[in-house]
Write a protein that holds these residues in place. Sequence first.
Motif, PDB file in Angstrom:
ATOM      1  N   CYS A  67       0.826  -1.207   0.000  1.00 57.14           N
ATOM      2  CA  CYS A  67       0.000   0.000   0.000  1.00 57.14           C
ATOM      3  C   CYS A  67       0.860   1.255   0.000  1.00 57.14           C
ATOM      4  N   GLN A  68       0.325   2.335  -0.556  1.00 60.54           N
ATOM      5  CA  GLN A  68       0.834   3.662  -0.276  1.00 60.54           C
ATOM      6  C   GLN A  68       0.455   3.999   1.171  1.00 60.54           C
ATOM      7  N   PRO A  69       1.245   4.846   1.850  1.00 60.75           N
ATOM      8  CA  PRO A  69       0.882   5.166   3.245  1.00 60.75           C
ATOM      9  C   PRO A  69      -0.561   5.628   3.403  1.00 60.75           C
ATOM     10  N   GLY A  70      -1.065   6.409   2.467  1.00 61.03           N
ATOM     11  CA  GLY A  70      -2.436   6.928   2.571  1.00 61.03           C
ATOM     12  C   GLY A  70      -3.512   5.880   2.370  1.00 61.03           C
ATOM     13  N   GLN A  71      -3.118   4.665   1.982  1.00 57.97           N
ATOM     14  CA  GLN A  71      -4.086   3.564   1.859  1.00 57.97           C
ATOM     15  C   GLN A  71      -4.174   2.741   3.142  1.00 57.97           C
ATOM     16  N   VAL A  72      -3.415   3.139   4.157  1.00 62.26           N
ATOM     17  CA  VAL A  72      -3.396   2.428   5.436  1.00 62.26           C
ATOM     18  C   VAL A  72      -3.922   3.364   6.516  1.00 62.26           C
ATOM     19  N   MET A  73      -4.786   2.855   7.377  1.00 64.04           N
ATOM     20  CA  MET A  73      -5.278   3.637   8.511  1.00 64.04           C
ATOM     21  C   MET A  73      -4.775   3.009   9.809  1.00 64.04           C
ATOM     22  N   MET A  74      -4.064   3.818  10.595  1.00 61.62           N
ATOM     23  CA  MET A  74      -3.601   3.378  11.916  1.00 61.62           C
ATOM     24  C   MET A  74      -4.721   3.615  12.919  1.00 61.62           C
ATOM     25  N   VAL A  75      -4.999   2.593  13.717  1.00 60.91           N
ATOM     26  CA  VAL A  75      -6.060   2.664  14.723  1.00 60.91           C
ATOM     27  C   VAL A  75      -5.407   2.532  16.097  1.00 60.91           C
ATOM     28  N   ALA A  76      -5.630   3.515  16.976  1.00 60.27           N
ATOM     29  CA  ALA A  76      -4.980   3.467  18.288  1.00 60.27           C
ATOM     30  C   ALA A  76      -5.742   4.311  19.291  1.00 60.27           C
ATOM     31  N   ALA A  77      -5.532   3.990  20.551  1.00 54.48           N
ATOM     32  CA  ALA A  77      -6.112   4.765  21.652  1.00 54.48           C
ATOM     33  C   ALA A  77      -5.135   5.831  22.147  1.00 54.48           C
ATOM     34  N   HIS A  78      -3.988   5.952  21.482  1.00 56.08           N
ATOM     35  CA  HIS A  78      -2.916   6.820  21.975  1.00 56.08           C
ATOM     36  C   HIS A  78      -2.562   7.871  20.921  1.00 56.08           C
ATOM     37  N   PRO A  79      -2.820   9.138  21.237  1.00 57.18           N
ATOM     38  CA  PRO A  79      -2.567  10.194  20.248  1.00 57.18           C
ATOM     39  C   PRO A  79      -1.140  10.190  19.706  1.00 57.18           C
ATOM     40  N   GLU A  80      -0.129   9.878  20.534  1.00 57.86           N
ATOM     41  CA  GLU A  80       1.255   9.984  20.048  1.00 57.86           C
ATOM     42  C   GLU A  80       1.533   8.947  18.951  1.00 57.86           C
ATOM     43  N   ASP A  81       0.896   7.776  19.058  1.00 58.55           N
ATOM     44  CA  ASP A  81       1.028   6.750  18.020  1.00 58.55           C
ATOM     45  C   ASP A  81       0.420   7.283  16.715  1.00 58.55           C
ATOM     46  N   LEU A  82      -0.749   7.893  16.835  1.00 60.78           N
ATOM     47  CA  LEU A  82      -1.446   8.393  15.646  1.00 60.78           C
ATOM     48  C   LEU A  82      -0.732   9.591  15.034  1.00 60.78           C
ATOM     49  N   HIS A  83      -0.183  10.449  15.870  1.00 61.05           N
ATOM     50  CA  HIS A  83       0.554  11.597  15.314  1.00 61.05           C
ATOM     51  C   HIS A  83       1.752  11.125  14.495  1.00 61.05           C
ATOM     52  N   ALA A  84       2.449  10.110  14.989  1.00 57.54           N
ATOM     53  CA  ALA A  84       3.607   9.581  14.255  1.00 57.54           C
ATOM     54  C   ALA A  84       3.165   8.926  12.954  1.00 57.54           C
ATOM     55  N   ALA A  85       2.045   8.192  13.002  1.00 58.14           N
ATOM     56  CA  ALA A  85       1.521   7.559  11.779  1.00 58.14           C
ATOM     57  C   ALA A  85       1.127   8.618  10.760  1.00 58.14           C
ATOM     58  N   ARG A  86       0.468   9.645  11.258  1.00 60.25           N
ATOM     59  CA  ARG A  86       0.018  10.729  10.379  1.00 60.25           C
ATOM     60  C   ARG A  86       1.202  11.421   9.709  1.00 60.25           C
ATOM     61  N   ALA A  87       2.269  11.606  10.460  1.00 59.94           N
ATOM     62  CA  ALA A  87       3.459  12.263   9.904  1.00 59.94           C
ATOM     63  C   ALA A  87       4.069  11.436   8.770  1.00 59.94           C
ATOM     64  N   CYS A  88       3.778  10.118   8.765  1.00 64.90           N
ATOM     65  CA  CYS A  88       4.258   9.240   7.680  1.00 64.90           C
ATOM     66  C   CYS A  88       3.255   9.149   6.533  1.00 64.90           C
ATOM     67  N   GLY A  89       2.121   9.822   6.670  1.00 66.40           N
ATOM     68  CA  GLY A  89       1.143   9.819   5.580  1.00 66.40           C
ATOM     69  C   GLY A  89      -0.004   8.854   5.756  1.00 66.40           C
ATOM     70  N   LEU A  90      -0.032   8.114   6.877  1.00 63.62           N
ATOM     71  CA  LEU A  90      -1.137   7.187   7.105  1.00 63.62           C
ATOM     72  C   LEU A  90      -2.391   7.954   7.527  1.00 63.62           C
ATOM     73  N   LYS A  91      -3.548   7.356   7.272  1.00 59.73           N
ATOM     74  CA  LYS A  91      -4.791   7.842   7.865  1.00 59.73           C
ATOM     75  C   LYS A  91      -4.813   7.418   9.327  1.00 59.73           C
TER      76      LYS A  91
END
Lengths: 252, 252
Positions: free
Chosen positions: A183-207
Amino acid sequence: MIISLPMSASLNLAGVKALTFDVFGTAVDWRGSIIREGEQWALARGLHLDWARFADRWRAAYRPSMDAVRRGELPWTKLDDLHRRVLDDLLVEFDLTGLTEEEKDHWNRVWHRLIPWPDAVAGLTRLKQKFIVATLSNGNVSLLLDMARHAGLPWDTVLSAELFRHYKPDRETYLGAADLLGCQPGQVMMVAAHPEDLHAARACGLKTAFVARPLEFGPTHPRPSAVSGNFDIVAADFLDLADQLSASKLET
Amino acid sequence: MIISLPMSASLNLAGVKALTFDVFGTAVDWRGSIIREGEQWALARGLHLDWARFADRWRAAYRPSMDAVRRGELPWTKLDDLHRRVLDDLLVEFDLTGLTEEEKDHWNRVWHRLIPWPDAVAGLTRLKQKFIVATLSNGNVSLLLDMARHAGLPWDTVLSAELFRHYKPDRETYLGAADLLGCQPGQVMMVAAHPEDLHAARACGLKTAFVARPLEFGPTHPRPSAVSGNFDIVAADFLDLADQLSASKLET
C-alpha cells in the motif's frame, strides 16, 4: 469477500485498503488482564498484593525500556525480553521471592494472554469483511500470535515492530508496514487509543482513527473519550469504527 | 484452544509448536488457477492460447529470477516485481499485444488469486486447532494476504521471504521464521511438496513434512506421491497430515 457499501462517512477515506491496529490498550485490556490473573494467582497462594499497582509499574517501565533501544543504548531486544527485565525488578520491589524460573516465565507471558476489550473481536470481524486487518504493535510476533489464538482476535496477519527492528513511534515501523501491505501510506489507517502513536503515523502519511479506551489506566485515571488531534476518525470503540467505515453488519 | 490428543505417530514430534507451509504448489494449485483464469479471459475475447504452456513458462522463470537475487545480481526485489518482469516477456512471446497497464497489473496479480487444493482449507482448519499455522513462502506479504482472503486460507500469520530479504532455500528464511515464532528450529515443522525446500529446512534443524501434490505440474508430468528423502512425515494431503499429527477432527 469484499462487501461494497457506500462510504458515507468520509469520501477521503475511499482509498483505504488496510487497517493497522495498536494492540496494548487499544485492542486488549492489559491492566485488567494483569490484575485478574494476579488476583487468581495470589488467591491460590494466600498472598495479598496491590495488583493494580503491579500492573501500572510494569507498564510504566515499558516506554523507557523501548526508548533505550530506540536511542541505540540497547541492541534490538524483543519486547518479551524487555518485559522480563522489568519483571525481575518488580519481583524484588513487591517482595515476591522464591519463584521458579518456570513461574517467572509464565508470569512474563501474561502479556501473551491479555483479554480483548468487549467490542474488539466483534468489531474486527466486521472490519475484516471490508479491509485487511493487521496488528502494528511493539509486541513481538510470537506474543501477538499467542494472544490472537488465546483471545480469538481474527487478524489477517501479525505485523510487529520486531519485523523492522524499530519500535513505534519510529517512522520505519509505519512505513515498513505500508510497504509490506503493498500500500501507499495513505491507503493504510492506523487505529490506536494513543494520540502519540497516531501523530507519528500521520506524519508518515497514514490515515488515523482514534479509539477511546477511557478505562485503559483504570477508573481512577480515566482517559478522555475524545481528544484534540487531527484524526480522520474518532470512534467510541471498534463497533463504532466499523459503523463509521460502513463495514457491513454480519448476518448471524 | 489447544486440544491435546495422544501423538501416536511419532514421539519425536512432541515438541512441534508451529507448522510453516510452502504455498505455491503445496497449498494452492498455481498451474490450474492460471489456466482457468486464462481460459476465461481468452473466451471473453475470442482468443486461443496454450494456457498450460503459458503457466509453465511463467513458473519456469521463477527459480532463475529469485536466484539472481540470491546471488546478489539483483537487489532485493519482491516476487510481484519478479513476476512482472517475466510477464512482460511472456506477453511478447505469446503475441499478446495491446494490453493496458491496468490489464497487465491485473494479470500479474493472478498469483494473488490462486485457488487452494481441495483439502487445503479443511486441513489447515484442523491443524490450526493444535499448531500455529503460518505461510513460509517466497511470495511477498501482500500477495499472500490477498490470496488468503480470496481463498479463505486460515493462516495465523503470514511469514514471507520478504521479511528476511532472503529467498528460500537461504538459511536466513527458515531460521528467521523460527525466531519470529519464538521457537527453537526443532519446534517448527516445514510442510512442502518440494524436497529441496524440505532439505534446506532440515539442514537448519526444522522438522519436515512432505505433502504429495502429484498434479502440480499437470497430469502429463505427474510428480511421485512419495519421494526418497529423510522426512519426518510423508502425507497424501493436508487432511492426512492432520491425521498423522493427531490434529482433532472438528465437530461440525
